[in-house]
Design an enzyme around this catalytic site. Structure first.
Site, mmCIF file in Angstrom:
data_model
loop_
_atom_site.group_PDB
_atom_site.id
_atom_site.type_symbol
_atom_site.label_atom_id
_atom_site.label_comp_id
_atom_site.label_asym_id
_atom_site.label_seq_id
_atom_site.Cartn_x
_atom_site.Cartn_y
_atom_site.Cartn_z
ATOM 1 N N GLY A 18 0.851 -1.189 0.000
ATOM 2 C CA GLY A 18 0.000 0.000 0.000
ATOM 3 C C GLY A 18 0.885 1.237 0.000
ATOM 4 O O GLY A 18 2.108 1.131 -0.186
ATOM 5 N N ALA A 19 0.285 2.414 0.232
ATOM 6 C CA ALA A 19 1.056 3.654 0.114
ATOM 7 C C ALA A 19 2.241 3.662 1.094
ATOM 8 O O ALA A 19 3.396 3.833 0.677
ATOM 9 C CB ALA A 19 0.139 4.849 0.335
ATOM 10 N N GLY A 21 3.357 1.087 3.035
ATOM 11 C CA GLY A 21 4.138 -0.137 2.860
ATOM 12 C C GLY A 21 5.056 -0.029 1.648
ATOM 13 O O GLY A 21 6.227 -0.411 1.693
ATOM 14 N N ASN A 106 -3.518 3.971 11.325
ATOM 15 C CA ASN A 106 -4.350 4.943 12.030
ATOM 16 C C ASN A 106 -5.219 4.221 13.039
ATOM 17 O O ASN A 106 -5.606 3.075 12.810
ATOM 18 C CB ASN A 106 -5.302 5.633 11.039
ATOM 19 C CG ASN A 106 -4.620 6.722 10.249
ATOM 20 O OD1 ASN A 106 -3.607 7.273 10.663
ATOM 21 N ND2 ASN A 106 -5.188 7.046 9.098
ATOM 22 N N LYS A 188 -2.296 11.288 18.011
ATOM 23 C CA LYS A 188 -2.601 11.072 16.588
ATOM 24 C C LYS A 188 -4.071 10.669 16.433
ATOM 25 O O LYS A 188 -4.743 11.066 15.470
ATOM 26 C CB LYS A 188 -1.667 9.988 16.025
ATOM 27 C CG LYS A 188 -1.894 9.636 14.560
ATOM 28 C CD LYS A 188 -1.332 10.673 13.624
ATOM 29 C CE LYS A 188 -1.707 10.573 12.161
ATOM 30 N NZ LYS A 188 -1.680 9.307 11.513
ATOM 31 N N ASN A 192 -6.885 12.221 13.864
ATOM 32 C CA ASN A 192 -7.698 11.415 12.948
ATOM 33 C C ASN A 192 -9.187 11.446 13.308
ATOM 34 O O ASN A 192 -10.035 11.355 12.419
ATOM 35 C CB ASN A 192 -7.212 9.953 12.924
ATOM 36 C CG ASN A 192 -5.873 9.803 12.247
ATOM 37 O OD1 ASN A 192 -4.940 9.270 12.818
ATOM 38 N ND2 ASN A 192 -5.745 10.275 11.028
ATOM 39 N N ASN A 196 -10.477 12.970 9.777
ATOM 40 C CA ASN A 196 -10.950 11.901 8.892
ATOM 41 C C ASN A 196 -12.472 11.898 8.719
ATOM 42 O O ASN A 196 -12.958 11.992 7.585
ATOM 43 C CB ASN A 196 -10.412 10.540 9.365
ATOM 44 C CG ASN A 196 -8.901 10.456 9.223
ATOM 45 O OD1 ASN A 196 -8.223 11.482 9.286
ATOM 46 N ND2 ASN A 196 -8.359 9.285 9.028
ATOM 47 N N SER A 258 -7.544 9.787 4.471
ATOM 48 C CA SER A 258 -7.713 8.382 4.075
ATOM 49 C C SER A 258 -9.189 7.968 4.163
ATOM 50 O O SER A 258 -9.662 7.192 3.336
ATOM 51 C CB SER A 258 -6.843 7.484 4.950
ATOM 52 O OG SER A 258 -7.103 7.734 6.304
ATOM 53 N N GLU A 270 -11.831 3.118 8.740
ATOM 54 C CA GLU A 270 -11.227 2.751 10.032
ATOM 55 C C GLU A 270 -11.982 3.385 11.205
ATOM 56 O O GLU A 270 -11.451 3.454 12.311
ATOM 57 C CB GLU A 270 -9.761 3.197 10.060
ATOM 58 C CG GLU A 270 -8.896 2.454 9.066
ATOM 59 C CD GLU A 270 -7.474 2.987 9.018
ATOM 60 O OE1 GLU A 270 -6.548 2.249 9.403
ATOM 61 O OE2 GLU A 270 -7.283 4.139 8.600
HETATM 62 O O1 KPL Z 1 -3.606 10.399 8.845
HETATM 63 C C1 KPL Z 1 -4.295 11.088 8.115
HETATM 64 C C2 KPL Z 1 -5.264 10.375 7.259
HETATM 65 O O2 KPL Z 1 -5.715 10.915 6.266
HETATM 66 O O3 KPL Z 1 -5.553 9.220 7.580
HETATM 67 C C3 KPL Z 1 -4.215 12.576 8.179
HETATM 68 C C4 KPL Z 1 -3.170 12.960 9.194
HETATM 69 C C5 KPL Z 1 -5.532 13.144 8.581
HETATM 70 C C6 KPL Z 1 -3.754 13.195 6.900
HETATM 71 O O4 KPL Z 1 -4.680 13.159 5.886
#
Ligand code: KPL
Length: 303
Positions: A18-19, A21, A106, A188, A192, A196, A258, A270
């Site tokens: 993935g991105a 990885g 995440n 973090k 998110n 998100n 994401s 997620e």
């Molecule tokens: O981790 C991110 C995600 O998109 O999952 C952020 C930090 C919000 C960056 O887009």
């Protein structure tokens, strides 16, 4: 192989391409590490990576089929939180108690699950703010240099730490090793939990959340999370969480989160490991978190 020499030149297995990885595989390739991607099907075509300076690189990544991995010492899981347990299930016949497992995703909640399944394996939890984008399966763009936060879960032999930490630190630098990685993961998680779902629900780029009309909602979400964190004995103020969120909104202004992308491409999100984790901890502690609850419900409906 002797434990010491094995640790000096450990073999890394990176699940998927993935991105993040894919980016880690590229860094391993550049650093001359002994690595393999664990993929669904072989053979691997030429992989094209454009690094942050705009330079293009082409190479064929080392890979093995996940059902027949080559021996490894360190298993890196840069997969979605909800995939962690099924990947470990699939790899169970090949995982020995000395293999190091590294989680990189995440959200929170997987540490507890992995510890239950593999109580004896050394475990690392990590989070990174590196940005990478894959316009197609064999092309990767490094879109943002970030920072990586890592920490061992539980106590670990010092020889193991000294051997492994420099190897991982060089992959997505700068890397910060924490005594208590849970605090970094919670910070973090707050980022998110705001960016998100809000970008996914309102169909926005991250930067559009800087609009004043989102301020009150952002403050309320962060206030709920800081209340839960304080009940867990973290000394944190909601203003710090809000500041962190605002920094990421501006640093990633042009990106889609994401979760925005997951909804757009009709993939599972997620949310259960992000706002869902906040809610499950709040419930245990008898704390009401209606703003996080609302986001969870809205995303579940959109999924
Ligand atoms: O981790 C991110 C995600 O998109 O999952 C952020 C930090 C919000 C960056 O887009």
């Amino acid at each position: 192989m002797q434990v010491k020499s094995r640790l000096k030149f450990p073999t890394l297995a990176i699940v998927g391409k993935g991105a993040i990885g894919g980016l880690m595989g590229f860094k391993c390739h550049q650093l001359g590490y002994n690595y393999q991607h664990l993929v669904k099907t072989q053979p691997q075509p030429l992989f094209k990576v454009t690094d942050i300076t705009g330079v293009s690189h082409s190479f064929t990544p080392n890979a093995s089929v996940i059902t027949q991995p080559n021996p490894f010492d360190l298993l890196i899981l840069p997969v979605k939180a909800y995939q962690v347990m099924s990947v470990l299930e699939q790899l169970a016949p090949f995982i020995e108690p000395h293999h190091i497992i590294m989680l990189l995703h995440n959200g929170m909640g997987t540490i507890e699950q992995v510890k239950e399944k593999l109580p004896n394996n050394p475990l690392i939890a990590a989070t990174t703010s590196y940005g990478a984008f894959k316009p197609d399966a064999n092309t990767l763009l490094e879109t943002g240099l970030g920072q990586t936060h890592l920490g061992w879960i539980g106590s670990v032999d010092i020889t193991l730490k000294q051997a492994i930490e420099p190897i991982l630190s060089a992959l997505l630098p700068p890397s910060h090793w924490h005594q208590d990685i849970a605090l970094a993961l919670w910070k973090k998680l707050a980022i998110n939990s705001v960016i998100n779902p809000l970008t996914a629900i309102h169909n926005l780029k991250n930067g559009e959340l800087a609009d004043i009309k989102y301020n009150a909602n952002i403050s309320n979400i962060c206030l709920e999370i800081s209340t839960v964190m304080r009940a867990l004995d973290y000394s944190i103020d909601s203003t710090e969480l809000i500041k962190n969120v605002q920094q990421v909104i501006s640093a990633t202004a042009n990106n889609y989160s994401s979760m925005h992308q997951d909804l757009k491409f009709k993939r599972h999100t997620e949310i259960e490991f992000i706002n869902g984790y906040v809610i499950s901890k709040a419930t245990e502690l008898n704390i009401k978190v209606p703003h996080n609850q609302r986001l969870l419900e809205q995303i579940r409906q959109l999924e």
